[in-house]
Enzyme design. Structure first.
Site, PDB file in Angstrom:
ATOM      1  CE1 TYR A 119      -3.370  -2.581  -0.496  1.00 41.38           C
ATOM      2  CE2 TYR A 119      -4.096  -2.361   1.671  1.00 41.38           C
ATOM      3  CZ  TYR A 119      -4.080  -2.603   0.802  1.00 41.38           C
ATOM      4  OH  TYR A 119      -4.999  -4.066   0.994  1.00 41.38           O
ATOM      5  CE  LYS A 165       1.957 -17.966  -2.095  1.00 40.52           C
ATOM      6  NZ  LYS A 165       1.521 -19.352  -0.804  1.00 40.52           N
ATOM      7  CG  ASP A 198      -0.928 -19.605   0.790  1.00 43.54           C
ATOM      8  OD1 ASP A 198      -0.478 -20.183   1.447  1.00 43.54           O
ATOM      9  OD2 ASP A 198      -0.912 -20.639  -0.063  1.00 43.54           O
ATOM     10  CG  ASP A 222      -6.713  -4.464   4.354  1.00 44.55           C
ATOM     11  OD1 ASP A 222      -8.174  -3.854   4.699  1.00 44.55           O
ATOM     12  OD2 ASP A 222      -7.182  -3.255   3.160  1.00 44.55           O
ATOM     13  CG  ASP A 226     -12.355  -7.191   5.956  1.00 44.38           C
ATOM     14  OD1 ASP A 226     -11.889  -6.132   7.345  1.00 44.38           O
ATOM     15  OD2 ASP A 226     -12.724  -6.097   5.060  1.00 44.38           O
TER      16      ASP A 226
END
Ligand code: ATP
Length: 326
Positions: A119, A165, A198, A222, A226
């Protein structure tokens, strides 16, 4: 005496803020509140969504309580995070009664790096399409991992999970993983484990109870926060914290909800839980725990609930029912 900057903002922000202040006033603590303006209404009235006086107020306070901003939210909240250098975003994932949680025994914290990663806004067009840059620094990785371990220690948790990752993003997430384990050595009493993002996304659905504190980079944090909100029944009851070394801001995850604003039907619990997180940050752990227990009792007893929780009480009634138990 704590100096608190209070920025109610727009829509239901004002109503849920009044409710949270009522609850804080019923703790045994002393607060000096100073109110600041920000948001759409402020933009209409003074031509700017986040005036300089509000920034000054936020900077000189021990903590900031923020309600909600409407259309101008990005100009307000993103700017406040930047000027206060709030590098840690905290999102609790906890199951409460009366909500559509997948399990009734979930209780973990997601600590998301808030300043870099995907970001940073470094996007450009290329001959073939477009490119986004992802920045991971040793400094920010160490800072966020250290925060997560300290948080675990302070709140009596026993394990921190680093999420990345690194098998694909070998250099950037390789660095994050390396710093995660480097920092973990300072905290011998806290277990450190790491998973790929994942796999974590799946474990959050299949065994969310196994997590205590998750620490991860900006984009992964982020998305996982959620997902966490979905697991415990939606955004309705979810607070958040943005924390830096010289400031902290606490806000509900929901927005200004213009459709229900001014009707006294907004659920104040997300804002009250944000105030509870502020008390944890100020090391007032006893009072914070009392607020959490009062919310649990009110929900279990189905007492004074707002319409979204199946009741027909007002925002203020629910706040009073919680405050009465402190
Ligand atoms: P904004 O543009 O400020 O983000 P929004 O309406 O797009 O506002 P939210 O404020 O997050 O987004 O609200 C989405 C919906 O969820 C609202 O329409 C509202 O009905 C409901 N909602 C949000 N917060 C609450 C709350 N505290 N209590 C009850 N319902 C809520």
């Amino acid at each position: 005496m704590y100096k608190i900057a209070v920025i109610p903002g727009d829509g239901i922000g004002k109503e849920v803020m009044d409710a949270a202040i009522h609850v804080l006033d019923n703790t045994g603590l002393n607060f000096k509140y100073e109110y600041g303006e920000a948001g759409d209404e402020c933009l209409d009235n003074c031509g700017i969504a986040l005036p300089e006086e509000t920034i000054k107020l936020a900077k000189k306070s021990d903590s900031v309580l923020f309600g909600a901003a409407g259309e101008s939210a990005a100009d307000v909240i993103v700017k406040l995070r930047q000027v206060l250098d709030l590098y840690a975003n905290l999102r609790p994932v906890k199951s409460y009664p009366q909500t559509k949680s997948l399990f009734n025994d979930i209780d973990f914290m997601i600590v998301r790096e808030n300043t870099e990663g995907m970001y940073v806004g470094l996007e450009s067009e290329s001959d073939e399409g477009a490119i986004a840059e992802r920045i991971i620094t040793a400094k920010a990785s160490k800072r966020i991992c250290d925060y997560a371990f300290k948080y675990a220690q302070k709140t009596g948790r026993t394990k921190v999970t680093g999420v990345h990752k690194a098998n694909v993003l070998k250099i950037t997430d390789g660095l994050f993983k390396e710093k995660f384990y480097e920092i973990s050595e300072k905290y011998g009493d806290i277990e450190a484990e790491d998973y790929y993002v994942d796999a974590t996304a799946m474990y959050l659905l299949t065994r969310p109870q196994s997590f205590e504190v998750i620490v991860t980079t900006n984009l992964f944090g982020d998305i996982l926060s959620d997902e966490g909100a979905g697991i415990v029944g939606g955004l309705g009851l979810i607070p958040s914290a943005n924390i830096g070394d010289n400031g902290a801001l606490f806000e509900p995850v929901h927005g200004s909800a213009p459709d229900i604003a001014g009707k006294q039907i907004a659920n104040p619990i997300a804002m009250i839980l944000s105030a509870k997180m502020m008390l944890e940050h100020l090391n007032e752990l006893e009072e914070a725990k009392k607020i959490d227990e009062a919310i649990l009792t009110v929900l279990k007893n189905k007492e004074s609930l707002t319409p979204d929780l199946g009741g027909n009480s007002t925002t203020n009634d629910l706040a009073k029912a919680i405050a009465k138990l402190l």
